[in-house]
Design an enzyme around this catalytic site. Structure first.
Site, mmCIF file in Angstrom:
data_model
loop_
_atom_site.group_PDB
_atom_site.id
_atom_site.type_symbol
_atom_site.label_atom_id
_atom_site.label_comp_id
_atom_site.label_asym_id
_atom_site.label_seq_id
_atom_site.Cartn_x
_atom_site.Cartn_y
_atom_site.Cartn_z
ATOM 1 C CG ASP A 7 -1.884 -4.553 49.712
ATOM 2 O OD1 ASP A 7 -2.891 -4.008 49.222
ATOM 3 O OD2 ASP A 7 -0.827 -3.935 49.969
ATOM 4 C CD GLU A 47 1.444 4.406 46.711
ATOM 5 O OE1 GLU A 47 0.677 3.431 46.899
ATOM 6 O OE2 GLU A 47 2.683 4.306 46.746
HETATM 7 O O1 KIV Z 1 1.556 -2.084 50.342
HETATM 8 C C1 KIV Z 1 1.421 -1.019 50.959
HETATM 9 O O2 KIV Z 1 2.067 -0.774 51.972
HETATM 10 C C2 KIV Z 1 0.470 -0.061 50.451
HETATM 11 C C3 KIV Z 1 0.510 1.315 51.028
HETATM 12 C C4 KIV Z 1 1.683 2.047 50.531
HETATM 13 C C5 KIV Z 1 -0.750 2.058 50.787
HETATM 14 O O3 KIV Z 1 -0.285 -0.368 49.569
#
Ligand code: KIV
Length: 266
Positions: free
Chosen positions: A85, A183
């Protein structure tokens, strides 16, 4: 050892109608267990802000936090595709996104970066992919925008919002995104998006018709403090130990028995 999963593998799984199993991971030990259980994709999610750091949102998570945890995962990772991320405000401009995505790949072993948002990140997605950095997009409930969304709630329920999400998904697909997390959106909308884009979709609270599923590891093991999110299931409840729980999750995703209607939204 399982063969290494690549973007090509995900495309093939989508084409063949075989489900993609994805789980978040934040450290080396769980990464080993997840890969042994047959998980296709590990996501170093900024959900680490909630489940590791104890914050009530993902907003405080920094680039340094993501690099630290992604590097822990990368040291152990052998087979699963590793998505990392991009944290809040680390991709506010195209140049900032290029610089920070490159750090995640160079310093932390990311094989794909994930960022949240629709049409306003399309140019960023195009620039990243043109520079050889694969992107996973993320639509629906985008936790980094929790305050703008007015809380953690299902998105895309009215016709206008649904149409906008569908259009965003197509724009992101055209810009070169290699995967899309959906989501907390109605199952029928997720099915329509999945059928309308070439990239694989990975759902969380988005019904059974996505190309794959993702859960936060701690939710899947039932150890998240507080209330269990409706869309998750505690796989440890019926398992003898953690490896068995992870295997049960992979099996349930692959055979389509998870998510059930009780984990999905209309
Ligand atoms: O940060 C995370 O774990 C996510 C998932 C919920 C898809 O983005």
């Amino acid at each position: 050892m399982n063969a290494a999963v690549t973007l090509g593998t995900l495309e093939r799984l989508k084409q063949n109608g075989e489900k993609i199993a994805c789980v978040t991971s934040y450290d080396a030990s769980f990464t080993v267990l997840l890969e042994a259980a047959g998980v296709d994709v590990v996501l170093v999610g900024d959900s680490l802000g909630n489940v590791i750091q104890g914050h009530d949102s993902t907003l405080p998570v920094t680039m340094e936090d993501m690099i630290y945890h992604a590097a822990c995962v990368a040291r152990a990772g052998k087979s699963a595709l590793r998505i990392v991320d991009m944290p809040f405000m680390s991709y506010a401009s195209v140049s900032q996104a290029l610089e920070n995505a490159a750090r995640l790949m160079r310093e932390a072993g990311a094989q794909m970066v994930k960022l949240e948002g629709g049409r306003h990140v399309v140019e960023t997605v195009r620039a990243l992919t043109e520079h050889g950095m694969p992107v996973c997009a993320h639509l629906g409930l985008t936790p980094q925008s929790v305050h703008q969304l007015g809380g953690y709630r299902v998105q895309g329920r009215d016709a206008d919002a649904a149409g906008r999400l569908l259009e965003d998904a197509r724009l992101l697909d055209d810009a070169g995104a290699g995967a899309l997390v959906l989501e907390c959106i109605p199952s029928a909308l997720a099915a329509q998006i999945t059928a309308g884009v070439s990239m694989p979709t990975i759902g969380i609270g988005a019904g059974l018709d996505c190309d794959g599923q993702v859960l936060v590891l701690y939710d899947l093991l039932g150890i998240t403090p507080g209330k269990r999110p409706v869309f998750s299931r505690n796989f440890l409840e019926d398992a003898a130990d953690i490896p068995q729980a992870l295997q049960a999750y992979v099996k349930a995703v692959k055979d389509g028995s998870f998510p059930g209607p009780e984990h999905s939204f209309d």
